[in-house]
Design a protein around this motif. Structure first.
Motif, PDB file in Angstrom:
ATOM      1  N   ALA A 239       0.847  -1.203   0.000  1.00 15.28           N
ATOM      2  CA  ALA A 239       0.000   0.000   0.000  1.00 15.28           C
ATOM      3  C   ALA A 239       0.877   1.246   0.000  1.00 15.28           C
ATOM      4  N   GLN A 240       0.509   2.216  -0.848  1.00 14.15           N
ATOM      5  CA  GLN A 240       1.325   3.420  -0.961  1.00 14.15           C
ATOM      6  C   GLN A 240       1.097   4.382   0.200  1.00 14.15           C
ATOM      7  N   SER A 241      -0.013   4.226   0.905  1.00 14.48           N
ATOM      8  CA  SER A 241      -0.278   5.075   2.071  1.00 14.48           C
ATOM      9  C   SER A 241      -1.145   4.295   3.063  1.00 14.48           C
ATOM     10  N   ASP A 242      -1.280   4.858   4.243  1.00 13.24           N
ATOM     11  CA  ASP A 242      -2.086   4.199   5.262  1.00 13.24           C
ATOM     12  C   ASP A 242      -3.550   4.096   4.828  1.00 13.24           C
ATOM     13  N   SER A 243      -4.039   5.078   4.088  1.00 11.26           N
ATOM     14  CA  SER A 243      -5.442   5.042   3.649  1.00 11.26           C
ATOM     15  C   SER A 243      -5.678   3.999   2.564  1.00 11.26           C
ATOM     16  N   ASP A 244      -4.616   3.521   1.917  1.00 16.81           N
ATOM     17  CA  ASP A 244      -4.728   2.478   0.882  1.00 16.81           C
ATOM     18  C   ASP A 244      -4.590   1.067   1.443  1.00 16.81           C
ATOM     19  N   ARG A 245      -4.327   0.970   2.734  1.00 15.47           N
ATOM     20  CA  ARG A 245      -4.042  -0.312   3.373  1.00 15.47           C
ATOM     21  C   ARG A 245      -5.321  -1.059   3.715  1.00 15.47           C
ATOM     22  N   LEU A 246      -5.284  -2.389   3.557  1.00 18.87           N
ATOM     23  CA  LEU A 246      -6.394  -3.233   4.005  1.00 18.87           C
ATOM     24  C   LEU A 246      -6.270  -3.421   5.507  1.00 18.87           C
ATOM     25  N   ARG A 247      -7.362  -3.215   6.191  1.00 23.35           N
ATOM     26  CA  ARG A 247      -7.399  -3.401   7.632  1.00 23.35           C
ATOM     27  C   ARG A 247      -8.114  -4.724   7.954  1.00 23.35           C
ATOM     28  N   GLU A 248      -8.084  -5.074   9.211  1.00 20.65           N
ATOM     29  CA  GLU A 248      -8.670  -6.349   9.628  1.00 20.65           C
ATOM     30  C   GLU A 248     -10.130  -6.469   9.195  1.00 20.65           C
ATOM     31  N   GLU A 249     -10.917  -5.404   9.364  1.00 22.62           N
ATOM     32  CA  GLU A 249     -12.332  -5.479   8.997  1.00 22.62           C
ATOM     33  C   GLU A 249     -12.523  -5.695   7.497  1.00 22.62           C
ATOM     34  N   HIS A 250     -11.624  -5.121   6.668  1.00 25.73           N
ATOM     35  CA  HIS A 250     -11.683  -5.353   5.220  1.00 25.73           C
ATOM     36  C   HIS A 250     -11.400  -6.817   4.902  1.00 25.73           C
ATOM     37  N   LEU A 251     -10.386  -7.355   5.546  1.00 27.19           N
ATOM     38  CA  LEU A 251      -9.995  -8.744   5.288  1.00 27.19           C
ATOM     39  C   LEU A 251     -11.073  -9.729   5.725  1.00 27.19           C
ATOM     40  N   VAL A 252     -11.696  -9.456   6.863  1.00 22.31           N
ATOM     41  CA  VAL A 252     -12.779 -10.327   7.331  1.00 22.31           C
ATOM     42  C   VAL A 252     -13.945 -10.268   6.346  1.00 22.31           C
ATOM     43  N   HIS A 253     -14.272  -9.064   5.870  1.00 19.52           N
ATOM     44  CA  HIS A 253     -15.355  -8.922   4.888  1.00 19.52           C
ATOM     45  C   HIS A 253     -15.002  -9.657   3.588  1.00 19.52           C
ATOM     46  N   LEU A 254     -13.769  -9.516   3.109  1.00 17.66           N
ATOM     47  CA  LEU A 254     -13.342 -10.220   1.894  1.00 17.66           C
ATOM     48  C   LEU A 254     -13.450 -11.727   2.089  1.00 17.66           C
ATOM     49  N   ARG A 255     -12.999 -12.206   3.229  1.00 14.31           N
ATOM     50  CA  ARG A 255     -13.051 -13.647   3.508  1.00 14.31           C
ATOM     51  C   ARG A 255     -14.496 -14.150   3.478  1.00 14.31           C
ATOM     52  N   ASN A 256     -15.388 -13.420   4.118  1.00 14.48           N
ATOM     53  CA  ASN A 256     -16.802 -13.809   4.127  1.00 14.48           C
ATOM     54  C   ASN A 256     -17.391 -13.789   2.715  1.00 14.48           C
ATOM     55  N   SER A 257     -16.992 -12.803   1.920  1.00 12.01           N
ATOM     56  CA  SER A 257     -17.473 -12.716   0.537  1.00 12.01           C
ATOM     57  C   SER A 257     -16.979 -13.895  -0.286  1.00 12.01           C
ATOM     58  N   VAL A 258     -15.704 -14.243  -0.142  1.00 12.48           N
ATOM     59  CA  VAL A 258     -15.139 -15.374  -0.889  1.00 12.48           C
ATOM     60  C   VAL A 258     -15.895 -16.656  -0.551  1.00 12.48           C
ATOM     61  N   ILE A 259     -16.186 -16.864   0.714  1.00  8.10           N
ATOM     62  CA  ILE A 259     -16.932 -18.060   1.127  1.00  8.10           C
ATOM     63  C   ILE A 259     -18.344 -18.033   0.544  1.00  8.10           C
ATOM     64  N   LYS A 260     -18.986 -16.871   0.570  1.00  7.50           N
ATOM     65  CA  LYS A 260     -20.338 -16.725   0.000  1.00  7.50           C
ATOM     66  C   LYS A 260     -20.318 -17.030  -1.504  1.00  7.50           C
ATOM     67  N   TRP A 261     -19.324 -16.509  -2.224  1.00  6.52           N
ATOM     68  CA  TRP A 261     -19.216 -16.784  -3.662  1.00  6.52           C
ATOM     69  C   TRP A 261     -18.986 -18.269  -3.906  1.00  6.52           C
ATOM     70  N   GLY A 262     -18.131 -18.875  -3.093  1.00  8.01           N
ATOM     71  CA  GLY A 262     -17.878 -20.305  -3.225  1.00  8.01           C
ATOM     72  C   GLY A 262     -19.133 -21.125  -3.006  1.00  8.01           C
ATOM     73  N   ASP A 263     -19.923 -20.732  -2.024  1.00  7.67           N
ATOM     74  CA  ASP A 263     -21.188 -21.437  -1.755  1.00  7.67           C
ATOM     75  C   ASP A 263     -22.122 -21.361  -2.964  1.00  7.67           C
ATOM     76  N   LYS A 264     -22.178 -20.195  -3.602  1.00 10.08           N
ATOM     77  CA  LYS A 264     -23.046 -20.031  -4.771  1.00 10.08           C
ATOM     78  C   LYS A 264     -22.534 -20.830  -5.966  1.00 10.08           C
ATOM     79  N   LEU A 265     -21.224 -20.867  -6.146  1.00  2.36           N
ATOM     80  CA  LEU A 265     -20.644 -21.562  -7.297  1.00  2.36           C
ATOM     81  C   LEU A 265     -20.588 -23.074  -7.107  1.00  2.36           C
ATOM     82  N   GLU A 266     -20.670 -23.511  -5.866  1.00  5.24           N
ATOM     83  CA  GLU A 266     -20.579 -24.943  -5.565  1.00  5.24           C
ATOM     84  C   GLU A 266     -21.666 -25.748  -6.277  1.00  5.24           C
TER      85      GLU A 266
END
Length: 197
Positions: A106-133
């Motif tokens: 990340a080029q700056s602190d505002s461009d950085r992924l934080r824990e809440e972003h990563l948790v949301h991404l993880r939940n989204s990936v699982i949701k997409w996987g469930d739909k594609l399964e």
């Protein structure tokens, strides 16, 4: 996020929800839009715009999942003669993996992924996987590499938690921080992906 990006994924989602089958020309256009957005996401990653790039990547992935059937990704029948589904899925998956390998750029602190972003991404990936399964498009050569992506997200999440703990001075050393992060890591719910390397 740019207006162009929103228009692109919206167009793809609208095509996926219509009752009419898209024409070959519409499919080619949709795939060109998707590939353009994946390129934009990777260019953003290379430029250190991590947060914005993951927003693009998430919207594109969501549009692909929602429009999976109408894009011909859930069928063995060739929809567009020059289109190779396995190459499409490989490109999407590799985009995720490359992006996750570069989250620390990340080029700056505002461009950085934080824990809440990563948790949301993880939940989204699982949701997409469930739909594609239901189409058999999870963790195989031709499909979404859910468990590989979730594993990488878990590793990034662990690193973020360790860095936060060390920065906050909550722990005495790296070993203690790693132990704490290991105890708070969200377990993977994937179904055992085949090694894609």
């Amino acid at each position: 996020m740019s207006e162009n990006s929103n228009n692109s994924t919206t167009t793809t989602q609208q095509r996926g929800s219509g009752d009419r089958a898209p024409t070959v020309s519409q499919l080619r256009s949709s795939f060109a839009e998707i590939q353009g957005e994946l390129k934009r996401a990777l260019d953003g990653i290379n430029g250190g715009q991590i947060l914005a790039s993951f927003e693009i990547l998430s919207k594109v992935t969501d549009a692909v999942v929602v429009s999976c059937e109408s894009l011909g990704l859930a069928s063995e029948l060739p929809v567009v003669e020059t289109f190779h589904r396995d190459n499409f899925w490989r490109a999407l998956n590799q985009c995720w993996l490359v992006a996750l390998q570069n989250v620390s750029a990340a080029q700056s602190d505002s461009d950085r992924l934080r824990e809440e972003h990563l948790v949301h991404l993880r939940n989204s990936v699982i949701k997409w996987g469930d739909k594609l399964e239901k189409y058999g498009l999870v963790d195989y050569e031709m499909g979404f590499w859910e468990s590989d992506i979730v594993d990488m997200l878990d590793n990034v999440l662990k690193s973020v938690r360790v860095a936060a703990a060390v920065a906050d001075g909550c722990l005495l050393g790296q070993e203690e921080a790693e132990d704490a992060a290991a105890n708070t890591t969200i377990p993977s719910t994937s179904n055992g992906a085949m090694d894609q390397s």
